[in-house]
Design a protein around this motif. Structure first.
Motif, PDB file in Angstrom:
ATOM      1  N   GLN A   1      -7.336 -12.821  10.662  1.00  0.00           N
ATOM      2  CA  GLN A   1      -8.233 -13.364   9.650  1.00  0.00           C
ATOM      3  C   GLN A   1      -9.400 -14.110  10.284  1.00  0.00           C
ATOM      4  N   LEU A   2      -9.119 -14.874  11.344  1.00  0.00           N
ATOM      5  CA  LEU A   2     -10.194 -15.597  12.034  1.00  0.00           C
ATOM      6  C   LEU A   2     -11.172 -14.623  12.669  1.00  0.00           C
ATOM      7  N   ASP A   3     -10.661 -13.558  13.264  1.00  0.00           N
ATOM      8  CA  ASP A   3     -11.550 -12.545  13.849  1.00  0.00           C
ATOM      9  C   ASP A   3     -12.412 -11.879  12.776  1.00  0.00           C
ATOM     10  N   THR A   4     -11.827 -11.620  11.612  1.00  0.00           N
ATOM     11  CA  THR A   4     -12.584 -11.001  10.522  1.00  0.00           C
ATOM     12  C   THR A   4     -13.720 -11.894  10.066  1.00  0.00           C
ATOM     13  N   VAL A   5     -13.467 -13.191   9.958  1.00  0.00           N
ATOM     14  CA  VAL A   5     -14.516 -14.135   9.527  1.00  0.00           C
ATOM     15  C   VAL A   5     -15.662 -14.152  10.527  1.00  0.00           C
ATOM     16  N   HIS A   6     -15.344 -14.218  11.807  1.00  0.00           N
ATOM     17  CA  HIS A   6     -16.404 -14.234  12.822  1.00  0.00           C
ATOM     18  C   HIS A   6     -17.195 -12.922  12.804  1.00  0.00           C
ATOM     19  N   GLN A   7     -16.513 -11.801  12.642  1.00  0.00           N
ATOM     20  CA  GLN A   7     -17.215 -10.513  12.604  1.00  0.00           C
ATOM     21  C   GLN A   7     -18.150 -10.422  11.402  1.00  0.00           C
ATOM     22  N   LEU A   8     -17.708 -10.904  10.236  1.00  0.00           N
ATOM     23  CA  LEU A   8     -18.567 -10.861   9.054  1.00  0.00           C
ATOM     24  C   LEU A   8     -19.763 -11.792   9.199  1.00  0.00           C
ATOM     25  N   LEU A   9     -19.536 -12.952   9.786  1.00  0.00           N
ATOM     26  CA  LEU A   9     -20.660 -13.873  10.008  1.00  0.00           C
ATOM     27  C   LEU A   9     -21.670 -13.262  10.976  1.00  0.00           C
ATOM     28  N   ASN A  10     -21.182 -12.607  12.003  1.00  0.00           N
ATOM     29  CA  ASN A  10     -22.099 -11.950  12.946  1.00  0.00           C
ATOM     30  C   ASN A  10     -22.879 -10.831  12.273  1.00  0.00           C
ATOM     31  N   SER A  11     -22.204 -10.057  11.409  1.00  0.00           N
ATOM     32  CA  SER A  11     -22.895  -8.963  10.722  1.00  0.00           C
ATOM     33  C   SER A  11     -23.941  -9.473   9.745  1.00  0.00           C
ATOM     34  N   LEU A  12     -23.753 -10.678   9.224  1.00  0.00           N
ATOM     35  CA  LEU A  12     -24.737 -11.271   8.318  1.00  0.00           C
ATOM     36  C   LEU A  12     -25.881 -11.938   9.068  1.00  0.00           C
ATOM     37  N   GLY A  13     -25.781 -12.005  10.379  1.00  0.00           N
ATOM     38  CA  GLY A  13     -26.844 -12.608  11.175  1.00  0.00           C
ATOM     39  C   GLY A  13     -26.801 -14.114  11.216  1.00  0.00           C
ATOM     40  N   SER A  14     -25.641 -14.722  11.034  1.00  0.00           N
ATOM     41  CA  SER A  14     -25.518 -16.178  11.047  1.00  0.00           C
ATOM     42  C   SER A  14     -25.672 -16.708  12.476  1.00  0.00           C
ATOM     43  N   GLU A  15     -26.526 -17.723  12.620  1.00  0.00           N
ATOM     44  CA  GLU A  15     -26.750 -18.346  13.927  1.00  0.00           C
ATOM     45  C   GLU A  15     -26.380 -19.821  13.928  1.00  0.00           C
ATOM     46  N   SER A  16     -25.788 -20.315  12.865  1.00  0.00           N
ATOM     47  CA  SER A  16     -25.422 -21.728  12.766  1.00  0.00           C
ATOM     48  C   SER A  16     -24.246 -22.051  13.683  1.00  0.00           C
ATOM     49  N   ILE A  17     -24.124 -23.321  14.012  1.00  0.00           N
ATOM     50  CA  ILE A  17     -22.998 -23.786  14.822  1.00  0.00           C
ATOM     51  C   ILE A  17     -21.710 -23.626  14.025  1.00  0.00           C
ATOM     52  N   ARG A  18     -20.666 -23.144  14.684  1.00  0.00           N
ATOM     53  CA  ARG A  18     -19.376 -22.931  14.024  1.00  0.00           C
ATOM     54  C   ARG A  18     -18.328 -23.843  14.647  1.00  0.00           C
ATOM     55  N   GLN A  19     -17.544 -24.473  13.766  1.00  0.00           N
ATOM     56  CA  GLN A  19     -16.443 -25.307  14.205  1.00  0.00           C
ATOM     57  C   GLN A  19     -15.186 -24.852  13.484  1.00  0.00           C
ATOM     58  N   VAL A  20     -14.164 -24.466  14.243  1.00  0.00           N
ATOM     59  CA  VAL A  20     -12.917 -23.984  13.661  1.00  0.00           C
ATOM     60  C   VAL A  20     -12.086 -25.170  13.173  1.00  0.00           C
ATOM     61  N   ILE A  21     -11.613 -25.079  11.932  1.00  0.00           N
ATOM     62  CA  ILE A  21     -10.761 -26.098  11.328  1.00  0.00           C
ATOM     63  C   ILE A  21      -9.389 -25.478  11.096  1.00  0.00           C
ATOM     64  N   ALA A  22      -8.375 -25.985  11.760  1.00  0.00           N
ATOM     65  CA  ALA A  22      -7.013 -25.474  11.612  1.00  0.00           C
ATOM     66  C   ALA A  22      -6.343 -26.201  10.455  1.00  0.00           C
ATOM     67  N   ASN A  23      -6.188 -25.509   9.347  1.00  0.00           N
ATOM     68  CA  ASN A  23      -5.593 -26.095   8.142  1.00  0.00           C
ATOM     69  C   ASN A  23      -4.092 -25.801   8.091  1.00  0.00           C
ATOM     70  N   GLN A  24      -3.403 -26.548   7.224  1.00  0.00           N
ATOM     71  CA  GLN A  24      -1.963 -26.375   6.989  1.00  0.00           C
ATOM     72  C   GLN A  24      -1.146 -26.646   8.251  1.00  0.00           C
ATOM     73  N   ILE A  25      -1.506 -27.658   9.016  1.00  0.00           N
ATOM     74  CA  ILE A  25      -0.752 -27.948  10.239  1.00  0.00           C
ATOM     75  C   ILE A  25       0.637 -28.479   9.933  1.00  0.00           C
ATOM     76  N   ASP A  26       0.858 -28.957   8.699  1.00  0.00           N
ATOM     77  CA  ASP A  26       2.180 -29.457   8.325  1.00  0.00           C
ATOM     78  C   ASP A  26       3.130 -28.350   7.899  1.00  0.00           C
ATOM     79  N   ARG A  27       2.622 -27.117   7.821  1.00  0.00           N
ATOM     80  CA  ARG A  27       3.463 -26.005   7.365  1.00  0.00           C
ATOM     81  C   ARG A  27       3.537 -24.874   8.378  1.00  0.00           C
TER      82      ARG A  27
END
Length: 558
Positions: A479-505
């Motif tokens: 899923q993370l790879d898919t998000v990065h690939q879609l952002l690249n295909s859209l031409g996004s150049e903004s800074i990206r910071q990965v947020i790891a959610n659901q660390i309690d589960r």
């Protein structure tokens, strides 16, 4: 009044043969159960003479409602010749078939005939051979519908024709399909998939497809798999597998088949002809979910545009019907097909929607210009990763100010912007804007991406992208790879910071894996609130730290 109807392959019959078959169809049988043996013996003689199978459909009074000549080719043609009166169908039909292919060691119905017979939904199906054995007995078999059987039919008794004509079914309990509760109006869906060489990947894709079906309000009742090999360009799936699928549709009373591959218009038509059931591919399913979720005028506008672009090449029209173009010189004649009129109407509607989308883009651009003095952060990620929950946890102190956050795929379509206030000692709180955007998914339909470009510009124009990933999902890496690939295909150049959610589960192995992929990842749980203060401190340092004090806020990207 003529009770019986002769149909099927009747074009090659002589008038005398037609009269003989009509006389057979007018003979009466015992009520509710059994059959007239003399009629069936004469029917067997006609099967040998015509070299064609013959089928009788009897009602509860023992009257023959249909005599079908030839194999059971299509349930639609068969059912079209039967009366629709509930009074006559209340007790159910009885189907009687005589075929040259029925042999002593092969009493089971042929797969295609079994599928059509299930659409008829008879109480029983008597099948017998036209020829007699050395003892003068014709072998026969009595079947009843049974969804628990692979073939859809269970054998009641195999015996001679004379014995089965006197058979009493009073003690036979007819199995029934386990339906959904009466108050549950969800559509029953069968999933048709192609599995790749990696079994785990195929299972995760199947689980995602099931999630999409449930998000659309459907109920998956069965799955038919085929190993991916040399594709059939006409249907993608082989003929044998499609016959199995058609049988599963009847066994589970499915009303819709959804595939995990995108289909072209020809493939959809071929599959619907083979299965005799509506067929939808994954892209159309996602479009349907978006249509259900669109609540704002802008969302409905973009969804309608995507649907029209998707359905335009799949438009069928109404056959060869023609319409006149006008009444002047040069306009008389057959006119244009209704299909061309429909296409032109859709083209005009698409052009109108494109103008409105451009106005929407200009409107969103003006809104962004008004917020030029504030840092802009966009929450992006795979669908159902927890973006809306994170936005509520950060910015919504009141219940009425919260955005919809459900455990469903694509619960949020319209971008929602909230102000985040970060307190600081000795001064007024620092302020930034956080936007919740539509979730991503693998193989997002191209018409949807193009139609939602006005919404996705909120992502492309943001100063910072917080890529939210759900660590409790076993497929989080893909899923993370898919998000990065879609952002690249859209031409996004903004800074990206990965947020790891659901660390309690999540498992501890997921924490170690994502740390090896991105050492700067931020860990939190939007549901429990763990790690939220750390994210706020990180945002404060990112926009108002020592490195950014002397630079304009919009230059953080550089």
């Amino acid at each position: 009044m003529k009770q019986a109807h002769l149909a099927g392959r009747t074009k090659g019959l002589r008038p005398s043969q037609q009269r003989q078959l009509e006389r057979l169809s007018h003979r009466r049988h015992p009520e509710r159960e059994g059959a007239d043996q003399l009629t069936l013996e004469r029917l067997a003689e006609k099967v040998i003479e015509l070299c064609q199978p013959l089928h009788l459909v009897l009602d509860s009074r023992g009257l023959c409602r249909l005599l079908w000549v030839g194999p059971l080719d299509g349930s639609g043609q068969l059912l079209a010749h039967l009366p629709e009166s509930p009074r006559r169908k209340s007790a159910g039909w009885r189907l009687i078939s005589c075929s040259l292919t029925l042999q002593r060691n092969n009493l089971r119905p042929e797969q295609h005939d079994a599928i059509v017979a299930l659409d008829l939904a008879p109480n029983s199906w008597l099948r017998f051979a036209p020829t007699s054995d050395r003892g003068g007995r014709r072998i026969a078999a009595l079947w009843q519908p049974d969804p628990k059987e692979i073939s859809g039919w269970s054998l009641i008794e195999a015996n001679g024709l004379s014995e089965l004509c006197q058979h009493s079914q009073g003690s036979t309990v007819k199995p029934e399909v386990t339906p959904l509760p009466s108050k549950d109006s969800r559509e029953r869906v069968l999933l048709l998939t192609l599995t790749g060489p990696e079994q785990s990947r195929s299972e995760r894709d199947l689980a995602e497809l099931e999630g999409l079906v449930r998000s659309a309000g459907g109920h998956p009742v069965a799955v038919v798999r085929q190993k991916q090999g040399a594709p059939n360009p006409q249907t993608l799936w082989g003929k044998g597998k499609l016959q199995e699928t058609a049988l599963e549709v009847r066994r589970h009373s499915a009303s819709l088949v959804i595939t995990d591959r995108e289909l072209n218009p020809v493939q959809v038509r071929n599959l619907e002809r083979y299965l005799d059931c509506p067929v939808m591919d994954r892209s159309e399913l996602i479009l349907d979910i978006f249509a259900q979720r669109a609540s704002s005028a802008a969302g409905r506008l973009q969804v309608e545009l995507a649907q029209l672009r998707y359905r335009m090449p799949r438009l069928m029209g109404r056959g060869r019907s023609l319409s006149r173009q006008g009444g002047g010189i040069g306009t008389r004649g057959p006119g244009e097909t209704q299909l061309e009129k429909d296409r032109r109407a859709i083209t005009r509607r698409i052009e109108h929607l494109l103008r409105e989308v451009r106005q929407l883009q200009n409107h969103r651009a003006r809104l962004r210009n008004r917020r030029e003095g504030l840092p802009r952060v966009a929450l992006v990620g795979y669908t159902n990763a927890g973006k809306s929950s994170l936005l509520n946890a950060l910015c919504s102190r009141n219940e009425h100010n919260k955005v919809l956050a459900e455990n469903k795929l694509f619960a949020t379509l319209d971008p929602t912007t909230r102000r985040l206030l970060i307190p600081q000692t000795g001064g007024k709180p620092l302020e930034l804007l956080i936007t919740d955007t539509v979730g991503f998914i693998r193989e997002l339909p191209a018409p949807l991406v193009e139609a939602f470009r006005a919404t996705l510009e909120e992502t492309l124009e943001a100063d910072l992208l917080l890529v939210v990933v759900d660590l409790s999902d076993t497929d989080w890496q893909a899923q993370l790879d898919t998000v990065h690939q879609l952002l690249n295909s859209l031409g996004s150049e903004s800074i990206r910071q990965v947020i790891a959610n659901q660390i309690d589960r999540c498992d501890s192995s997921a924490l170690e894996t994502i740390r090896s992929i991105d050492p700067k990842v931020i860990y939190l749980s939007a549901a429990s609130g763990a790690g939220l203060q750390g994210l706020k401190h990180w945002l404060k340092d990112q926009f108002w730290g020592h490195r950014a004090e002397s630079a304009p806020l919009h230059s953080v990207n550089t």
